[in-house]
Design an enzyme around this catalytic site. Structure first.
Site, PDB file in Angstrom:
ATOM      1  NE  ARG A  43      10.760   3.228  15.056  1.00  0.00           N
ATOM      2  CZ  ARG A  43      11.568   4.514  14.971  1.00  0.00           C
ATOM      3  NH1 ARG A  43      11.809   5.623  13.944  1.00  0.00           N
ATOM      4  NH2 ARG A  43      12.608   4.898  15.912  1.00  0.00           N
ATOM      5  CG  MET A  84      -3.127  -2.746   0.027  1.00  0.00           C
ATOM      6  SD  MET A  84      -3.942  -1.930  -1.323  1.00  0.00           S
ATOM      7  CE  MET A  84      -4.925   0.012  -0.415  1.00  0.00           C
ATOM      8  N   GLY A 110     -12.170  -0.963  -5.793  1.00  0.00           N
ATOM      9  CA  GLY A 110     -10.551   0.262  -5.865  1.00  0.00           C
ATOM     10  C   GLY A 110      -9.947   0.202  -7.443  1.00  0.00           C
ATOM     11  CB  VAL A 138       2.035   4.458  -2.102  1.00  0.00           C
ATOM     12  CG1 VAL A 138       3.171   4.260  -2.617  1.00  0.00           C
ATOM     13  CG2 VAL A 138       2.090   5.144  -0.474  1.00  0.00           C
ATOM     14  CD  GLN A 139       1.220  -1.780  -1.432  1.00  0.00           C
ATOM     15  OE1 GLN A 139       1.128  -3.227  -1.725  1.00  0.00           O
ATOM     16  NE2 GLN A 139       0.028  -1.361  -0.122  1.00  0.00           N
ATOM     17  NE  ARG A 140      -6.680  -0.300  -3.733  1.00  0.00           N
ATOM     18  CZ  ARG A 140      -7.383  -1.294  -4.136  1.00  0.00           C
ATOM     19  NH1 ARG A 140      -7.123  -1.102  -5.555  1.00  0.00           N
ATOM     20  NH2 ARG A 140      -7.858  -2.205  -3.259  1.00  0.00           N
ATOM     21  CB  THR A 176      -7.720  -7.292  -8.066  1.00  0.00           C
ATOM     22  OG1 THR A 176      -7.401  -6.854  -7.042  1.00  0.00           O
ATOM     23  CG2 THR A 176      -7.696  -8.472  -8.965  1.00  0.00           C
ATOM     24  CG  ASP A 220      -5.344  -7.697  -3.395  1.00  0.00           C
ATOM     25  OD1 ASP A 220      -4.398  -6.781  -2.840  1.00  0.00           O
ATOM     26  OD2 ASP A 220      -6.496  -6.893  -3.103  1.00  0.00           O
ATOM     27  NE  ARG A 228      14.861   2.507  13.085  1.00  0.00           N
ATOM     28  CZ  ARG A 228      15.054   3.466  12.804  1.00  0.00           C
ATOM     29  NH1 ARG A 228      15.247   4.137  12.326  1.00  0.00           N
ATOM     30  NH2 ARG A 228      15.625   4.536  13.878  1.00  0.00           N
TER      31      ARG A 228
END
Length: 341
Positions: free
Chosen positions: A265, A169, A10, A272-274, A125, A127, A162
């Site tokens: 919701r 991720m 990725g 978007v995080q990448r 990464t 992550d 709400r």
């Protein structure tokens, strides 16, 4: 010496910073030539490459993604893959490779080293789940993006009374969820390392509503309800055997709505995080990794990955780096629970 560079897996903010550091130091200090292999391991498999000179890396420090592009190609799933790579490297006069990637890319790098091809790894990464390094570049940027999203969602959640479930991720490790959830003041954080009770999540949500605040629930894509299964986007697997996860956020939002009667919701941050420009921290870390990777190549120290230990950049064996994933320890998660509800 001629050195090949590739980026696999990725995409990740900071990849271009590594490429820039490797090329600049390699040329200016050692006088080496560089070739960039396109599309991860597909490049050295097929010979798809481009020259990399100082002009090619001059303005890429702030750019997200990778100028070399990427893919999830696994040469060990291709018939004769290793011999094809060996031939391409010989034909193009490449003496060593710098492979920038995560567990899968560096797993291939380890096997290629065992097969006699000189590779130095750089950990990438978002992550932050690679073993043998305290942090990987890209993680800080992903956490910053997720935190900003959570900050923005607080106001709309409060305005409409709400609950909002934010899916981030994290297939097997919940570092992004934990750090962004804590930084963003989430009411609940759910990680893959610990199965969660929907009843308990609902209780925390109700506690938040009782205080007249709107709850924000941050959930990693790989988080599992007790006795549940991973939520899959498709059953299709990539070349490394990974399925596409996604959907836990929407599922949980529906559960919360049905059990509390409150509007709920889901917001899926996804890729978007990448994307986008890397943070200053990731630019510096990526640059330091690139500089040290060049030193490893110069020393002929192949089969290693450059890693962050404390504030120092060190070398570790690729076998150590890829032996197991670095997951969130129980004590770190339990620290965060005091803020739930």
């Amino acid at each position: 010496m001629r050195v090949g560079v590739l980026t696999g897996g990725g995409d990740c903010p900071g990849l271009n910073a590594v490429i820039r550091a490797v090329v600049r130091k390699g040329i200016e200090v050692h006088g080496w030539d560089f070739v960039g292999f396109r599309n991860g391991w597909q490049g050295p498999l097929t010979g798809d490459s481009r020259p990399l000179g100082l002009a090619d890396v001059e303005d890429i420090l702030t750019r997200g993604g990778t100028i070399l592009r990427s893919s999830r190609t696994n040469p060990y799933k291709v018939e004769g893959g290793v011999e094809k790579i060996r031939k391409v490297l010989a034909d193009q006069g490449v003496d060593a490779l710098v492979a920038i990637g995560g567990e899968d890319t560096l797993g291939v790098a380890k096997r290629l080293t065992d097969d006699g091809i000189g590779v130095v790894g750089v950990p990438k990464t978002i992550d932050n789940d690679l073993g043998a390094t305290d942090y990987t570049f890209g993680f800080d940027t992903a956490v910053s993006i997720a935190t900003e999203a959570i900050d923005r969602l607080h106001t709309t959640a409060e305005s409409h009374h709400r609950a909002l479930v934010v899916e981030v991720m994290g297939r097997h490790a919940g570092w992004i969820a934990l750090h962004s959830g804590l930084a963003g003041g989430a009411s609940v954080i759910l990680v893959p390392e610990r199965q969660f009770s929907v009843d308990q999540v609902v209780k925390w949500v109700e506690q938040r509503f009782e205080k007249e605040y709107a709850p924000i629930i941050v959930v990693a894509e790989g988080a599992l309800p007790e006795g549940g299964e991973e939520k899959l986007l498709t059953g299709e697997k990539d070349a490394f055997g990974h399925v596409r996860l996604g959907g836990i956020g929407t599922w949980l939002a529906d559960e919360i709505a049905s059990r509390t009667g409150k509007e709920s919701r889901a917001v899926v941050l996804g890729h978007v995080q990448r994307g986008g420009t890397p943070t200053a921290y990731d630019r510096v870390l990526a640059t330091r990794f690139g500089l040290q990777a060049v030193d490893a190549v110069a020393d002929g120290d192949f089969g290693v990955m450059v890693a962050l230990k404390g504030t120092d950049i060190v070398r570790v064996k690729l076998s150590e780096a890829t032996a197991e994933l670095k997951t969130v320890p129980a004590e770190r998660y339990e620290e965060a629970e005091v803020f739930f509800g």
